[in-house]
Design an enzyme around this catalytic site. Structure first.
Site, mmCIF file in Angstrom:
data_model
loop_
_atom_site.group_PDB
_atom_site.id
_atom_site.type_symbol
_atom_site.label_atom_id
_atom_site.label_comp_id
_atom_site.label_asym_id
_atom_site.label_seq_id
_atom_site.Cartn_x
_atom_site.Cartn_y
_atom_site.Cartn_z
ATOM 1 N N HIS A 38 -40.178 80.270 105.666
ATOM 2 C CA HIS A 38 -40.093 80.179 107.140
ATOM 3 C C HIS A 38 -41.427 79.710 107.716
ATOM 4 C CE1 HIS A 38 -37.016 83.549 106.599
ATOM 5 N NE2 HIS A 38 -36.341 82.645 107.263
ATOM 6 N N ASP A 151 -30.788 75.763 102.599
ATOM 7 C CA ASP A 151 -29.449 75.848 103.190
ATOM 8 C C ASP A 151 -28.959 74.417 103.432
ATOM 9 O OD1 ASP A 151 -29.159 78.774 103.537
ATOM 10 O OD2 ASP A 151 -30.973 78.492 104.711
HETATM 11 O O1 PAF Z 1 -30.722 79.821 108.503
HETATM 12 C C1 PAF Z 1 -30.732 80.837 109.232
HETATM 13 O O2 PAF Z 1 -31.612 81.699 109.135
HETATM 14 C C2 PAF Z 1 -29.630 81.023 110.265
HETATM 15 O O3 PAF Z 1 -28.414 80.533 109.787
HETATM 16 C C3 PAF Z 1 -29.976 80.391 111.629
HETATM 17 C C4 PAF Z 1 -30.105 78.892 111.543
HETATM 18 C C5 PAF Z 1 -31.270 80.997 112.158
HETATM 19 C C6 PAF Z 1 -28.853 80.711 112.631
HETATM 20 O O4 PAF Z 1 -28.682 82.074 112.814
#
Ligand code: PAF
Length: 282
Positions: A38, A151
């Protein structure tokens, strides 16, 4: 000093002010439990945008499994500290009433892209993702939004949503960040038992070997081998492995030279579901 907003009202006032100064806004939506993956998205945003906004919201509508929602790791205080240390400009931390003041019944269509792979095994998941991401985009009005390539299917679906809704937002897919032993970083990794954590790097190791074998073996053979190889660990159980076209996500029967194709996998490690993917660039 990073600003922390809990309400749409505070966020909206900040966005109006930022837009009046013609600043480029970068957005990193998250569900918290922040890891280095992140934080790398925040850094990508900071490199190409004037203002970086992160959000933390564990979105209930994208969880098809109640236990997964209940057990999803939450650590808001630590998350805010990590973002502050990186000099993120704003973090938006709404509660459920802020994001869903009324029930959201919207149904999105992604022309079948949402019923394969993750969609097949997590019914309704991508509709929930589209609900929350479209709401966040409407509030933040970012110029660019940053998502992790781990993802892979989510990124493809969000790109499609942005096209369908004509949103003037660039979706930036950022590289997977891995632990030193190759396990893709995920908020769920902290839930692994020591045995499952030790077994989990076999996922990426197998995918790397599959890419090597693609020079000589047919696609169907590789698919079967990947499943067998990972399942040979008593701690891992493959839910699906497929090799798909990078754009349409349709399952491929044979490799196509000169085209990007992606091997996508979901594996249960005990009660924890892990996903990963790898590019086959032949
Ligand atoms: O990838 C994620 O953490 C979630 O799917 C997101 C994009 C924040 C949506 O809740």
């Amino acid at each position: 000093m990073m600003q922390v907003f809990y309400t749409k009202k505070e966020l909206t006032a900040f966005i109006a002010e930022t837009k009046s100064q013609y600043k480029i806004i970068g957005f990193v939506p998250t569900m918290g439990a922040l890891h280095i993956g992140h934080l790398s998205l925040i850094e990508y945003s900071q490199k190409s945008c004037d203002i970086t906004i992160a959000s933390i919201f564990v979105n209930p509508t994208q969880f098809n499994d109640k236990n997964d929602l209940k057990n999803y790791p939450r650590n808001i205080a630590q998350d805010i500290e990590k973002l502050g240390q990186l000099s993120c400009d704003v973090v938006f931390v709404p509660d459920e009433n802020e994001m869903y003041p009324v029930t959201d019944n919207r149904m999105f269509s992604f022309d079948g892209m949402d019923s394969l792979m993750e969609g097949e095994h997590r019914p309704g998941h991508f509709n929930g993702v589209a609900q929350i991401v479209s709401k966040l985009f409407a509030l933040v009005q970012p110029d660019k939004a940053f998502f992790g390539q781990k993802d892979f299917q989510q990124v493809a679906i969000i790109k499609k949503m942005v096209q369908k809704m004509n949103l003037p937002i660039e979706i930036v897919a950022c590289p997977i960040v891995r632990e030193p032993d190759g396990l893709a970083m995920s908020s769920r990794n902290v839930l692994l038992t020591p045995q499952h954590r030790e077994a989990a790097p076999l996922i990426q190791k197998t995918l790397l070997l599959a890419v090597e074998s693609a020079q000589t073996l047919p696609l169907e053979k590789i698919k079967a081998w990947v499943v067998e190889h990972i399942n040979s660990s008593e701690y891992l159980k493959v839910e699906y492995f497929d090799i798909v076209d990078e754009n349409s996500l349709t399952s491929l029967k044979r490799f196509q030279r000169g085209k990007m194709q992606v091997g996508c996998i979901a594996v249960w490690a005990g009660n924890v579901r892990l996903i990963d993917n790898i590019v086959f660039n032949l």
